[in-house]
Scaffold this active site. Structure first.
Site, mmCIF file in Angstrom:
data_model
loop_
_atom_site.group_PDB
_atom_site.id
_atom_site.type_symbol
_atom_site.label_atom_id
_atom_site.label_comp_id
_atom_site.label_asym_id
_atom_site.label_seq_id
_atom_site.Cartn_x
_atom_site.Cartn_y
_atom_site.Cartn_z
ATOM 1 C CG HIS A 94 39.545 35.335 36.263
ATOM 2 N ND1 HIS A 94 39.260 36.293 37.210
ATOM 3 C CD2 HIS A 94 38.370 34.754 35.922
ATOM 4 C CE1 HIS A 94 37.949 36.274 37.428
ATOM 5 N NE2 HIS A 94 37.386 35.359 36.660
ATOM 6 C CD GLU A 151 35.030 36.305 33.440
ATOM 7 O OE1 GLU A 151 34.213 35.409 33.621
ATOM 8 O OE2 GLU A 151 36.157 36.304 33.912
HETATM 9 P P1 PGA Z 1 30.618 35.158 38.052
HETATM 10 O O1 PGA Z 1 32.189 34.968 37.828
HETATM 11 O O2 PGA Z 1 29.920 34.097 37.257
HETATM 12 O O3 PGA Z 1 30.432 34.964 39.545
HETATM 13 O O4 PGA Z 1 30.282 36.525 37.601
HETATM 14 C C1 PGA Z 1 32.703 34.712 36.566
HETATM 15 C C2 PGA Z 1 34.212 34.665 36.683
HETATM 16 O O5 PGA Z 1 34.774 35.445 37.447
HETATM 17 O O6 PGA Z 1 34.880 33.847 35.992
#
Ligand code: PGA
Length: 223
Positions: A94, A151
């Protein structure tokens, strides 16, 4: 077209306590209405508080994993430590782990190897700008056993972001699929009940990874 259920993953980050986790599970169970596969990744000490809902309402994941097996590694949670806690997924790489804990793609690869050896499915997060670089350390892993989470850092709500436009997401997921040979790729970044439908209906996107909005069970259950 992929018709398997969508994967909807909650990343609680370092939020909630034991009591709140139990209340969350009760409320989620009451409000859940879609046939998605839900995965909840609480802080590791709260795994015990969520056991009653495992399999019936959701599956469990952790947010990190030691790159080592059991042994003298103070503070690290190893894959064997998780045995008996019904954990089936592990979030790795992440952007917050990369940013605040100095995690590199090499470490992510080591952790993914350990996870796979213990039958935990890694959900490996990669960024939009950098995914070919991030993927190069991971290319030896069996892509069919990994879930990739596309992401973009700029889309994460806690970094002040906004969701990536759906067309951009679909284009980047196609590139990532070509690069990795992945069978499952989900999208993460500012997902909410207002925008989730577009992502979950797109056949190119296998699910969503949800941070902030996963803390409220009534909202998470609407996705
Ligand atoms: P968010 O976070 O949905 O608050 O943007 C996603 C994540 O960091 O996995």
């Amino acid at each position: 077209m992929n018709t398997s259920p969508k994967l909807v993953v909650a990343n609680w980050k370092s939020n909630l306590n034991w009591h709140e986790a139990q209340e969350w599970a009760k409320a989620f169970s009451q409000h859940k209405k879609h046939p998605h596969t839900y995965v909840v990744c609480p802080p590791t000490p709260l795994l015990g508080a969520l056991q009653a809902g495992v399999n019936s309402d959701f599956l469990l994941g952790v947010q990190d994993l030691s790159p080592f097996e059991s042994g003298a590694y103070t503070g690290a949670v190893s894959a064997p430590n998780l045995s008996g806690l019904n954990v089936s997924y592990v979030l790795l790489g992440h952007s917050e782990r990369r940013k605040y804990f100095g995690e590199t793609s090499q470490t992510v690869a080591q952790k993914a190897e350990v996870a796979l050896a213990h039958n935990l499915t890694p959900i490996i997060c990669v960024d939009a700008e950098d995914f070919s670089h991030q993927h190069s350390a991971l290319s030896h892993l069996d892509a069919s056993k990994i879930v990739w989470a596309y992401e973009p850092v700029h889309a994460i709500s806690t970094f002040g972001g906004q969701e990536d436009p759906i067309e951009v997401t679909i284009k980047n997921i196609a590139k990532l699929r070509d690069l990795t040979g992945a069978t499952k790729i989900i999208y993460g970044g500012s997902i909410s009940p207002e925008n989730s439908l577009a992502y979950l209906q797109a056949p190119e996107i296998d699910g969503v990874l949800v941070g902030a909005k996963s803390l409220q069970p009534e909202l998470f259950a609407q996705l």
